[in-house]
Motif scaffolding. Structure first.
Motif, short mmCIF file in Angstrom:
data_model
loop_
_atom_site.label_atom_id
_atom_site.label_comp_id
_atom_site.label_asym_id
_atom_site.label_seq_id
_atom_site.Cartn_x
_atom_site.Cartn_y
_atom_site.Cartn_z
N TRP A 27 -21.17 -26.89 -15.24
CA TRP A 27 -22.25 -27.85 -15.46
C TRP A 27 -23.12 -27.45 -16.65
CZ3 TRP A 27 -21.87 -32.45 -13.69
CH2 TRP A 27 -21.26 -32.72 -12.47
N PHE A 28 -23.33 -26.14 -16.81
CA PHE A 28 -24.13 -25.64 -17.93
C PHE A 28 -23.48 -26.02 -19.26
CE2 PHE A 28 -24.91 -21.91 -20.81
CZ PHE A 28 -26.22 -22.23 -21.13
N LEU A 29 -22.18 -25.79 -19.39
CA LEU A 29 -21.48 -26.15 -20.61
C LEU A 29 -21.55 -27.66 -20.86
CD1 LEU A 29 -18.34 -23.85 -20.27
CD2 LEU A 29 -20.16 -23.64 -21.97
N TYR A 30 -21.36 -28.43 -19.80
CA TYR A 30 -21.42 -29.88 -19.96
C TYR A 30 -22.80 -30.33 -20.43
CZ TYR A 30 -21.66 -34.81 -18.71
OH TYR A 30 -21.87 -36.17 -18.74
N PRO A 36 -27.05 -31.53 -27.67
CA PRO A 36 -26.71 -30.63 -28.78
C PRO A 36 -27.88 -29.82 -29.32
CG PRO A 36 -26.63 -32.93 -29.47
CD PRO A 36 -26.73 -32.94 -27.98
N LEU A 37 -29.10 -30.32 -29.24
CA LEU A 37 -30.25 -29.56 -29.72
C LEU A 37 -30.49 -28.32 -28.85
CD1 LEU A 37 -32.81 -32.36 -30.70
CD2 LEU A 37 -31.36 -30.98 -32.21
N VAL A 38 -30.26 -28.48 -27.55
CA VAL A 38 -30.38 -27.33 -26.64
C VAL A 38 -29.28 -26.32 -26.94
CG1 VAL A 38 -30.31 -26.57 -24.23
CG2 VAL A 38 -31.46 -28.71 -24.84
N LEU A 39 -28.07 -26.80 -27.17
CA LEU A 39 -26.96 -25.91 -27.52
C LEU A 39 -27.30 -25.12 -28.78
CD1 LEU A 39 -24.09 -24.82 -27.44
CD2 LEU A 39 -23.31 -26.95 -28.51
N GLU A 40 -27.85 -25.78 -29.77
CA GLU A 40 -28.21 -25.11 -31.02
C GLU A 40 -29.24 -24.01 -30.78
OE1 GLU A 40 -30.43 -26.34 -35.18
OE2 GLU A 40 -29.20 -27.84 -34.15
N LYS A 41 -30.21 -24.27 -29.90
CA LYS A 41 -31.23 -23.26 -29.60
C LYS A 41 -30.64 -22.07 -28.83
CE LYS A 41 -35.11 -26.51 -29.53
NZ LYS A 41 -36.17 -27.13 -28.69
N VAL A 42 -29.70 -22.35 -27.93
CA VAL A 42 -29.05 -21.27 -27.18
C VAL A 42 -28.28 -20.36 -28.13
CG1 VAL A 42 -27.20 -20.75 -25.53
CG2 VAL A 42 -28.91 -22.49 -24.98
N LYS A 184 -15.71 -28.05 -27.68
CA LYS A 184 -15.91 -29.49 -27.62
C LYS A 184 -15.09 -30.01 -26.45
CE LYS A 184 -12.19 -30.89 -30.79
NZ LYS A 184 -11.87 -31.67 -32.01
N MET A 185 -15.52 -31.13 -25.90
CA MET A 185 -14.80 -31.70 -24.77
C MET A 185 -13.46 -32.25 -25.23
SD MET A 185 -17.81 -33.50 -22.53
CE MET A 185 -16.62 -33.93 -21.25
N ALA A 186 -12.43 -32.04 -24.43
CA ALA A 186 -11.10 -32.54 -24.78
C ALA A 186 -11.10 -34.06 -24.87
CB ALA A 186 -10.09 -32.05 -23.76
N ASP A 187 -11.89 -34.69 -24.00
CA ASP A 187 -12.03 -36.15 -24.01
C ASP A 187 -13.52 -36.47 -23.95
OD1 ASP A 187 -11.97 -38.86 -23.74
OD2 ASP A 187 -10.94 -38.90 -21.80
N GLU A 188 -14.09 -36.78 -25.10
CA GLU A 188 -15.54 -37.02 -25.16
C GLU A 188 -15.95 -38.31 -24.46
OE1 GLU A 188 -16.92 -36.70 -29.13
OE2 GLU A 188 -16.33 -34.60 -29.34
N MET A 189 -14.99 -39.15 -24.14
CA MET A 189 -15.28 -40.39 -23.42
C MET A 189 -15.12 -40.22 -21.91
SD MET A 189 -16.16 -42.26 -25.88
CE MET A 189 -16.30 -43.83 -25.03
N CYS A 190 -14.79 -39.02 -21.49
CA CYS A 190 -14.55 -38.75 -20.07
C CYS A 190 -15.84 -38.96 -19.27
CB CYS A 190 -14.06 -37.31 -19.90
SG CYS A 190 -13.87 -36.81 -18.18
N LEU A 206 -13.73 -29.43 -15.96
CA LEU A 206 -14.27 -29.74 -17.29
C LEU A 206 -13.27 -29.23 -18.33
CD1 LEU A 206 -16.81 -30.83 -18.80
CD2 LEU A 206 -17.57 -28.45 -18.97
N HIS A 207 -12.58 -30.16 -18.99
CA HIS A 207 -11.53 -29.79 -19.94
C HIS A 207 -12.11 -29.68 -21.35
CE1 HIS A 207 -8.44 -30.40 -16.88
NE2 HIS A 207 -9.16 -31.45 -16.50
N LEU A 208 -11.96 -28.50 -21.94
CA LEU A 208 -12.57 -28.19 -23.22
C LEU A 208 -11.53 -27.73 -24.24
CD1 LEU A 208 -15.53 -26.02 -21.88
CD2 LEU A 208 -15.54 -28.48 -22.31
N CYS A 209 -11.91 -27.86 -25.49
CA CYS A 209 -11.17 -27.26 -26.60
C CYS A 209 -12.02 -26.13 -27.17
CB CYS A 209 -10.88 -28.29 -27.70
SG CYS A 209 -9.80 -29.64 -27.16
#
Length: 216
Positions: A27-30, A36-42, A184-190, A206-209
């Protein structure tokens, strides 16, 4: 206390912490991907605290940088993990058996829904459904909430014994993952949804690349 007792304690930590920590990290990764702004700060905090700008191929050096001092300085990462657990608690519904209370009969089961409590506006404010790690920070320093408000690890004498261990584990894994990879998510429309279980897993996973970083 003997070897069997210590073994049982270790097994309890491993079994109780496996699915809960794995679900929380998913859930954290999702949440980072859709914020994305939170991801950038992390990632910026990882860069600043571990001084890991150019050491992505040095596994030993990277591991050595994840020490007690570094973990204690990861205030924003800690806040982002806590915010994830507020919205997606590992155990969404809790049941307790009461033995003696004034208004509850002996043996009655009492349920409270941590998933719902984490989203109630009268507890967390009008922005309760927003993913907002900043609500946990004051002047950049993590500020814990009352465990009777942030109920993901229970409260009082029933507080989860593995709480600190879980945070350490999730921090270490997060630092290592974002140090070496971009995701990145394998399927961003998932359509990401939860699965109804004892623990709150993502339905279907959660399927990721994973993309190796040339620098953090």
């Amino acid at each position: 206390m003997n070897d069997k007792y210590l073994r049982d304690i270790i097994l309890s930590f491993m079994i109780a912490g496996k699915d809960t920590s794995a679900a929380s990290l998913s859930w954290f990764l999702y949440m980072l991907f859709i914020n994305p702004l939170v991801l950038e700060k992390v990632v910026q905090e990882i860069r600043d605290v571990t001084s890991s700008h150019e050491k992505t191929t040095d596994v030993d050096g990277s591991v050595e940088s994840i020490n007690e001092e570094a973990l204690d300085q990861m205030h924003y990462l800690h806040a982002a993990l806590s915010e994830t657990l507020r919205l997606y608690p590992s155990v969404p519904v809790i049941v307790m058996t009461f033995f003696q209370m004034a208004r509850v009969n002996k043996g009655d089961n009492i349920y409270y829904i941590a998933y719902a409590m984490g989203r109630m506006t009268y507890i967390w404010g009008q922005d309760a459904e927003e993913f907002k790690p900043e609500r946990w920070l004051k002047d950049g320093v993590f500020q814990p909430e009352s465990p009777f408000k942030f109920i993901s690890f229970h409260a009082g004498p029933r507080t989860c014994l593995g709480k600190d261990f879980a945070y350490r584990q999730m921090k270490i894994v997060s630092i290592a993952l974002f140090h070496f990879f971009r995701f990145k998510m394998a399927d961003e429309m998932c359509n990401v949804r939860y699965k109804r279980m004892l623990t709150l897993h993502i339905k279907g996973g959660l399927h990721l690349c994973a993309i190796p970083r040339t620098h953090i």
